[in-house]
Design a protein around this motif. Structure first.
Motif, mmCIF file in Angstrom:
data_model
loop_
_atom_site.group_PDB
_atom_site.id
_atom_site.type_symbol
_atom_site.label_atom_id
_atom_site.label_comp_id
_atom_site.label_asym_id
_atom_site.label_seq_id
_atom_site.Cartn_x
_atom_site.Cartn_y
_atom_site.Cartn_z
ATOM 1 N N ALA A 30 0.830 -1.202 0.000
ATOM 2 C CA ALA A 30 0.000 0.000 0.000
ATOM 3 C C ALA A 30 0.865 1.254 0.000
ATOM 4 C CB ALA A 30 -0.930 -0.010 1.214
ATOM 5 N N ASN A 31 1.965 1.203 0.721
ATOM 6 C CA ASN A 31 2.871 2.344 0.726
ATOM 7 C C ASN A 31 3.631 2.476 -0.593
ATOM 8 O OD1 ASN A 31 3.282 3.917 3.524
ATOM 9 N ND2 ASN A 31 2.571 1.837 3.930
ATOM 10 N N TYR A 63 2.371 1.583 -3.457
ATOM 11 C CA TYR A 63 1.322 2.060 -4.361
ATOM 12 C C TYR A 63 1.169 3.575 -4.260
ATOM 13 C CZ TYR A 63 -3.433 2.176 -6.440
ATOM 14 O OH TYR A 63 -4.537 2.431 -7.214
ATOM 15 N N GLU A 64 1.169 4.084 -3.028
ATOM 16 C CA GLU A 64 1.057 5.530 -2.846
ATOM 17 C C GLU A 64 2.307 6.235 -3.362
ATOM 18 O OE1 GLU A 64 -1.006 8.241 0.442
ATOM 19 O OE2 GLU A 64 0.749 7.169 1.226
ATOM 20 N N THR A 65 3.471 5.611 -3.190
ATOM 21 C CA THR A 65 4.728 6.210 -3.638
ATOM 22 C C THR A 65 4.799 6.295 -5.161
ATOM 23 O OG1 THR A 65 5.885 5.366 -1.690
ATOM 24 C CG2 THR A 65 7.243 5.967 -3.588
ATOM 25 N N HIS A 107 0.657 7.252 -6.535
ATOM 26 C CA HIS A 107 0.073 8.406 -5.835
ATOM 27 C C HIS A 107 -1.421 8.219 -5.585
ATOM 28 C CE1 HIS A 107 3.958 10.096 -6.777
ATOM 29 N NE2 HIS A 107 3.716 9.975 -8.070
ATOM 30 N N ARG A 108 -1.801 7.022 -5.229
ATOM 31 C CA ARG A 108 -3.187 6.696 -4.920
ATOM 32 C C ARG A 108 -3.240 5.933 -3.599
ATOM 33 N NH1 ARG A 108 -5.482 4.385 -10.731
ATOM 34 N NH2 ARG A 108 -4.927 6.200 -12.000
ATOM 35 N N ALA A 109 -4.406 5.955 -2.987
ATOM 36 C CA ALA A 109 -4.604 5.245 -1.725
ATOM 37 C C ALA A 109 -5.086 3.829 -1.997
ATOM 38 C CB ALA A 109 -5.620 5.986 -0.855
ATOM 39 N N LYS A 159 -8.700 2.643 -2.728
ATOM 40 C CA LYS A 159 -9.279 2.602 -4.073
ATOM 41 C C LYS A 159 -9.483 1.164 -4.544
ATOM 42 C CE LYS A 159 -8.061 3.844 -8.846
ATOM 43 N NZ LYS A 159 -7.918 2.475 -9.385
ATOM 44 N N ASN A 176 8.007 6.535 1.265
ATOM 45 C CA ASN A 176 6.662 7.118 1.209
ATOM 46 C C ASN A 176 6.507 8.252 2.213
ATOM 47 O OD1 ASN A 176 4.067 7.328 0.100
ATOM 48 N ND2 ASN A 176 3.183 6.110 1.748
ATOM 49 N N SER A 235 5.171 11.531 0.683
ATOM 50 C CA SER A 235 3.784 11.847 1.040
ATOM 51 C C SER A 235 3.648 12.584 2.360
ATOM 52 C CB SER A 235 2.957 10.558 1.098
ATOM 53 O OG SER A 235 3.066 9.823 -0.103
ATOM 54 N N TYR A 246 1.343 5.314 4.712
ATOM 55 C CA TYR A 246 -0.073 5.052 4.447
ATOM 56 C C TYR A 246 -0.590 3.998 5.398
ATOM 57 C CZ TYR A 246 -4.456 3.764 2.264
ATOM 58 O OH TYR A 246 -5.782 3.519 2.046
#
Length: 391
Positions: A141-142, A144-146, A149-151, A154, A375, A379, A383
């Motif tokens: 998940a981290n 993915y956000e890195t 740039h989505r949570a 989703k 991340n 960010s 996350y």
């Protein structure tokens, strides 16, 4: 009414072949589907792939050409089933999104199995494994956000918490400590055999997924994280496949595989929210009933027992994908510091564990830790996705 697959009639084998139009399924909507529909697809793909691999291994050890031909007939249909199921996943879904779905499936399926498992030793094996997938979901998940740039919400909704589990770097163990004691086929409940086959198949699918997609990333940290977690998935396959009694002969194993496929298709047919996907589960169940009939005949012929002596008299309650957040959080409190030693478990580091840590880490900060650092730097925070749990 109780459902006994051995007493149900399926689609005759010579009527099971499908043409290209029938196999050309419409993918699910990645933005609008129930996240657990995606998890069910991943789980069914895993059991179909396991059925195919097992059938090939049986064929390679079977001297009877006619039996090999019969296995090949069933296996071709299984291959069509696997393609129809796996092709439900949309091409617009990124590799990382599929990874998140794999980890969500592993967390909630293994947690559900642990809750329902009647054997204390087997239950401990599933409780141990689920905390490792909790951490993998958190790391991906981290990532993915890195990268995107989505949570992760989703993809997985708010059904599965994204929190640190047993840290991934502490999951690297001496291979001799990844092998468990098998269940005893003569006394173990039929439900336990179904659980073991299901979780083993899902873990094997996750391992194969990492083998294939890890090198497709450009980003060095992503490649390294998939490689690190891929090695853990190899250990997980050791962990779960060793639970299956190796004393089961080929025909008993074939019977268990086909019965387990009936169980999962029936379970998912009962709980599926997507109408198109549910129709596919129903069709495949009708096919699997015939595959089970073929396996039962071979079992009677070569084993000499009646299938009723091995299988449950009716299917257990459906395997259900549902939120296990309360259960997992309790495990995090009570078992996060557990590791393995021999075929048992320990709460303190031991010589083999420490030697493996030194050999793998060699003083370097592992990718699973660096992805959190990166991340935070990009960010502003790592996350996480936590729920308001019941009191």
């Amino acid at each position: 009414m109780a459902f006994d697959p051995l007493n149900e009639r399926g689609v005759p084998l010579d009527e099971q072949l499908r043409d290209w139009r029938e196999l050309s399924v419409t993918p699910i909507d990645p933005g609008g589907c129930d996240p657990y529909t995606r998890c069910r697809i991943i789980a069914v793909n895993a059991i179909e792939t396991e059925a195919i691999f097992f059938s090939h291994q049986l064929a390679r050890h079977c001297p009877d050409k006619r039996i090999r031909q019969q296995l090949a007939q069933v296996r071709y249909v299984e291959a069509q089933q696997q393609k129809a199921v796996n092709w439900l996943l949309p091409g617009s879904q990124s590799t990382l999104e599929t990874t998140l779905a794999h980890e969500q499936a592993a967390v909630d399926l293994t947690a559900w199995v642990a809750r329902m498992e009647p054997d204390p030793y087997l239950r401990q094996a599933y409780q141990f494994g689920v905390l490792e997938h909790v951490d993998h979901l958190y790391r991906y998940a981290n990532l993915y956000e890195t990268i995107e740039h989505r949570a992760a919400e989703k993809v997985i909704g708010r059904l599965t918490e994204v929190v640190p589990g047993r840290p991934t770097y502490l999951q690297h163990r001496d291979p001799t400590d990844t092998v468990r004691e098998p269940y005893r086929r003569g006394v173990t409940e039929p439900l336990s055999r179904l659980h073991a086959l299901t979780v083993m198949a899902v873990e094997q699918q996750t391992m194969n997924f990492h083998l294939n997609v890890g090198p497709t990333f450009i980003e060095p940290l992503a490649r390294q994280l998939y490689q690190e977690i891929g090695l853990i998935e190899e250990q997980h396959v050791n962990h779960y496949e060793s639970l299956v009694d190796p004393g089961e002969n080929w025909w008993e194993q074939l019977l268990n595989h086909e019965y387990n496929e009936c169980y999962l298709y029936h379970s998912f047919m009962e709980t599926e929210s997507d109408t198109q996907v549910r129709h596919l589960w129903e069709l495949h169940l009708d096919m699997e009933l015939e595959h089970l009939r073929v396996a039962a005949e071979l079992f009677r012929r070569f084993d000499g027992r009646d299938p009723d002596q091995v299988l449950a008299p009716e299917l257990p309650p459906p395997l259900t994908f549902e939120s296990n957040a309360d259960y997992v959080r309790d495990l995090l409190i009570t078992q996060q510091d557990v590791t393995t030693r021999g075929t048992g478990y320990a709460r303190e580091a031991h010589e083999r564990f420490e030697a493996m840590q030194h050999a793998v880490m060699d003083g370097e900060r592992p990718p699973s830790e660096r992805v959190i650092d990166e991340n935070r730097a990009i960010s502003g925070a790592e996350y996480r996705l936590e729920q308001q749990l019941s009191p």
